[in-house]
Design a protein around this motif. Structure first.
Motif, PDB file in Angstrom:
ATOM      1  N   GLN A 130       0.818  -1.208   0.000  1.00 55.34           N
ATOM      2  CA  GLN A 130       0.000   0.000   0.000  1.00 55.34           C
ATOM      3  C   GLN A 130       0.860   1.269   0.000  1.00 55.34           C
ATOM      4  N   ASN A 131       0.566   2.149  -0.945  1.00 57.19           N
ATOM      5  CA  ASN A 131       1.208   3.466  -1.078  1.00 57.19           C
ATOM      6  C   ASN A 131       2.693   3.418  -1.431  1.00 57.19           C
ATOM      7  N   SER A 132       3.205   2.232  -1.796  1.00 57.24           N
ATOM      8  CA  SER A 132       4.618   2.126  -2.163  1.00 57.24           C
ATOM      9  C   SER A 132       4.826   2.587  -3.602  1.00 57.24           C
ATOM     10  N   LYS A 133       5.963   3.249  -3.845  1.00 53.86           N
ATOM     11  CA  LYS A 133       6.297   3.696  -5.195  1.00 53.86           C
ATOM     12  C   LYS A 133       7.145   2.676  -5.939  1.00 53.86           C
ATOM     13  N   ARG A 134       7.772   1.747  -5.197  1.00 50.40           N
ATOM     14  CA  ARG A 134       8.663   0.759  -5.804  1.00 50.40           C
ATOM     15  C   ARG A 134       7.945  -0.578  -5.880  1.00 50.40           C
ATOM     16  N   ILE A 135       7.107  -0.738  -6.905  1.00 53.69           N
ATOM     17  CA  ILE A 135       6.323  -1.958  -7.078  1.00 53.69           C
ATOM     18  C   ILE A 135       6.787  -2.664  -8.357  1.00 53.69           C
ATOM     19  N   LEU A 136       7.325  -3.873  -8.183  1.00 53.50           N
ATOM     20  CA  LEU A 136       7.738  -4.684  -9.333  1.00 53.50           C
ATOM     21  C   LEU A 136       6.756  -5.824  -9.591  1.00 53.50           C
ATOM     22  N   PHE A 137       6.125  -6.328  -8.512  1.00 56.50           N
ATOM     23  CA  PHE A 137       5.186  -7.444  -8.644  1.00 56.50           C
ATOM     24  C   PHE A 137       3.822  -6.970  -8.146  1.00 56.50           C
ATOM     25  N   SER A 138       3.033  -6.431  -9.048  1.00 56.28           N
ATOM     26  CA  SER A 138       1.750  -5.845  -8.651  1.00 56.28           C
ATOM     27  C   SER A 138       0.616  -6.856  -8.632  1.00 56.28           C
ATOM     28  N   HIS A 139       0.724  -7.927  -9.422  1.00 51.93           N
ATOM     29  CA  HIS A 139      -0.400  -8.860  -9.550  1.00 51.93           C
ATOM     30  C   HIS A 139      -0.525  -9.755  -8.319  1.00 51.93           C
ATOM     31  N   ASP A 140      -1.759 -10.133  -8.006  1.00 55.91           N
ATOM     32  CA  ASP A 140      -2.014 -11.003  -6.863  1.00 55.91           C
ATOM     33  C   ASP A 140      -1.278 -12.333  -6.989  1.00 55.91           C
TER      34      ASP A 140
END
Length: 588
Positions: free
Chosen positions: A364-374
């Protein structure tokens, strides 16, 4: 030798295996159920303290229950697990286990009884903290003692003991899911939580008392004593013979003593130090991100209210506990790498990679997302959990194999201490990782700017079935009340004559009031809610879901109330009003 004179009997009907599994289950099941009742404890602590004249004492007090629970559970667990490593020399294992189980049973019985007893929050907090301390104190002695008992049996039984502990987590996770899906009254759910571990603890005590009555168990539990007695007999015979020879040769003979006594704790540690450090590393890595980081991961399917509601429970807790259980059971089939292989510590240290992997999921609210999918999160969690259960179980099974039979109990107790040390180190490191994420959130909020209150904003396209309005904010330090309203038209200084829903959160008497206004005429006020979720200086998340016949409102993922539509033209409801004792951090 002893083993040559008498071979071990068979474990008839796998009775001992089942009992060892139940003992593992019984060590962690009570505390897991205690943790799942966190919402119950927080709810009781949000009731205002009464003043001398019996009136409400104003805003509720923030007790930081979860932080204190973490501290007062890990500290006695660490201290008394270390103490148990030395306690076995003076107090028998049967007395330690039986006394600890009876004490835990009494503590949970008291906790269950207090569910229906009204108490001031300050008193309830003190009683709860004392209960947490003593439960974990006795759990530390119990767990260390039972690890020592399991270490007396072949390695497969240590694996079964660890698998039982893994199943305790499954039960707790399923209990959490049932709690979310059910609409049961909170105190009834809490009563069920606390009665269940009472029954489980009683069953664990009965199983332990039955264990010495089984021939297979007696063989291994008494083996070290038998070996010691036999060695003493052999040494006496050998001493007499050798003394005769010494007298003839006029040579002084001193009989060996090193095999007649148990080794010191330090001597045992020198043999198992690698396994001890490995189990510490395994649990330190696990507790550093689970659950403080993993519970912040969100689903990408936010439009599905039902899935969003159970996502954390299913993908975080149930996936972890299920795969951890599979990992704990796998060593009964295959044990690779071996205890002497250099690949074993390499595999343990390699789990460090899971820390950055989980931190770049859809947090939540992170800017460094590489794995977004469930699915990516589930796969990482599955590997993370399986490796935790598998490598931890191997550590606990390998350690007793590195020492003499009579030192197995000491080795098991030491391994239990280093397991708890890993939990404590991981929990401490988790605070650091949590603070890093909180600091990132704070910088993000500061960059975006907080919404000024009172707030009035346009809802693009108006409301319609399937639409959701989300308000994220923080309650003021001295709150009185705040309002959230959905209106037709923006009005001027006050909401216009048509209000589809006005939500008023009142802290003085802990009320959540709802009403609607049609053509300037206010309707009846709805008051009933299952709990009061707002705490001063604490964040909250309100979700207003528009359905065909009603608004359904959730707070922090828990359903709070339904409100039937009074205005029929939902598409004209195009304005969001917010004012009062709160700070808005996000709108969606």
């Amino acid at each position: 030798m002893y083993n040559e004179k008498k071979s071990p009997p068979a474990d008839r009907g796998q009775a001992v295996a089942i009992i060892i599994f139940v003992l593992g289950l019984g060590t962690l099941l009570p505390w897991n159920f205690f943790m799942t009742a966190s919402q119950y404890f927080n709810q009781r602590l949000t009731v205002p303290n009464n003043t001398v004249n019996g009136t409400s004492g104003g805003p509720t007090k923030d007790y930081n229950y979860d932080s204190w629970m973490a501290l007062l559970s890990q500290l006695p667990l660490l201290l008394f697990t270390l103490l148990n490593s030395f306690l076995y020399q003076w107090v028998g294992v049967r007395l330690r286990v039986a006394f600890s189980l009876i004490a835990i049973l009494l503590l949970f019985s008291i906790t269950a009884a207090l569910v229906q007893v009204p108490m001031e929050p300050d008193t309830f907090f003190s009683v709860t903290m004392a209960t947490i301390w003593f439960i974990n104190m006795f759990s530390a002695v119990l767990q260390g003692s039972l690890f020592g008992v399991a270490g007396l049996f072949p390695a497969r039984y240590s694996t079964l003991f660890m698998s039982g502990q893994g199943l305790a987590g499954i039960f707790a996770a399923l209990a959490m899911l049932l709690s979310i899906l059910s609409n049961a009254e909170k105190s009834s759910a809490a009563m069920g939580y606390f009665i269940t571990p009472c029954v489980a603890t009683l069953g664990t005590l009965v199983c332990y008392l039955l264990l010495p009555n089984l021939e297979f168990a007696r063989f291994y539990m008494n083996r070290s004593q038998s070996v010691s007695e036999e060695l003493s007999g052999e040494l006496i015979s050998s001493t007499v013979t050798n003394n005769d020879k010494a007298l003839k040769a006029n040579v002084k003979f001193i009989p060996p003593k090193e095999d007649q006594e148990r080794s010191s704790v330090l001597a045992v540690f020198k043999k198992i130090w690698l396994m001890a450090l490995c189990v510490t590393c395994v649990f330190a890595v696990t507790l550093s991100v689970f659950p403080v980081i993993t519970v912040r991961v969100q689903t990408v399917y936010k439009d599905s209210a039902s899935w969003d509601k159970v996502f954390t429970c299913v993908c975080c807790f149930i996936v972890f506990n299920a795969l951890d259980l599979v990992g704990r059971a796998t060593p009964s089939l295959v044990q690779r790498p071996s205890k002497k292989s250099l690949l074993f510590p390499v595999a343990v240290v390699s789990r460090l990679v899971f820390i950055p992997l989980l931190m770049v999921c859809n947090v939540q609210n992170s800017k460094r997302i590489l794995f977004s999918h469930d699915l990516a999160f589930v796969i990482i969690m599955a590997l993370f959990a399986f490796s935790n259960g598998y490598l931890a179980t191997l550590c606990m099974a390998y350690a007793p194999q590195l020492v003499r039979t009579k030192d197995c109990e000491t080795a098991g107790s030491l391994m239990s201490f280093f397991l708890v040390l890993g939990l404590a180190l991981g929990a401490s490191f988790s605070f650091l990782l949590g603070q890093l994420i909180n600091m990132a959130d704070a910088h993000r909020v500061a960059a975006q700017g907080r919404k000024a209150v009172p707030f009035r904003g346009h809802i693009t396209g108006g409301m319609h079935p399937g639409k959701k309005v989300v308000v994220v904010g923080v309650v003021d330090s001295r709150p009185d009340r705040f309002y959230v309203a959905l209106t037709r038209g923006c009005g001027t200084n006050e909401p216009p004559p048509d209000v589809a829903l006005e939500l008023c959160v009142r802290f003085r008497d802990r009320q959540v009031l709802r009403r609607a206004c049609v053509s300037g005429s206010w309707g009846d006020v709805d008051r009933a809610v299952p709990f009061f979720p707002f705490i001063r200086e604490q964040p909250f998340k309100i979700e207003i879901h528009c359905e065909h016949s009603r608004f359904r409102v959730f707070v922090d993922g828990q359903k709070l109330f339904d409100f039937s539509h009074r205005l029929t033209s939902l598409s004209d409801v195009d304005t969001l009003w917010i004012k009062g004792s709160l700070t808005i951090t996000k709108l969606a």
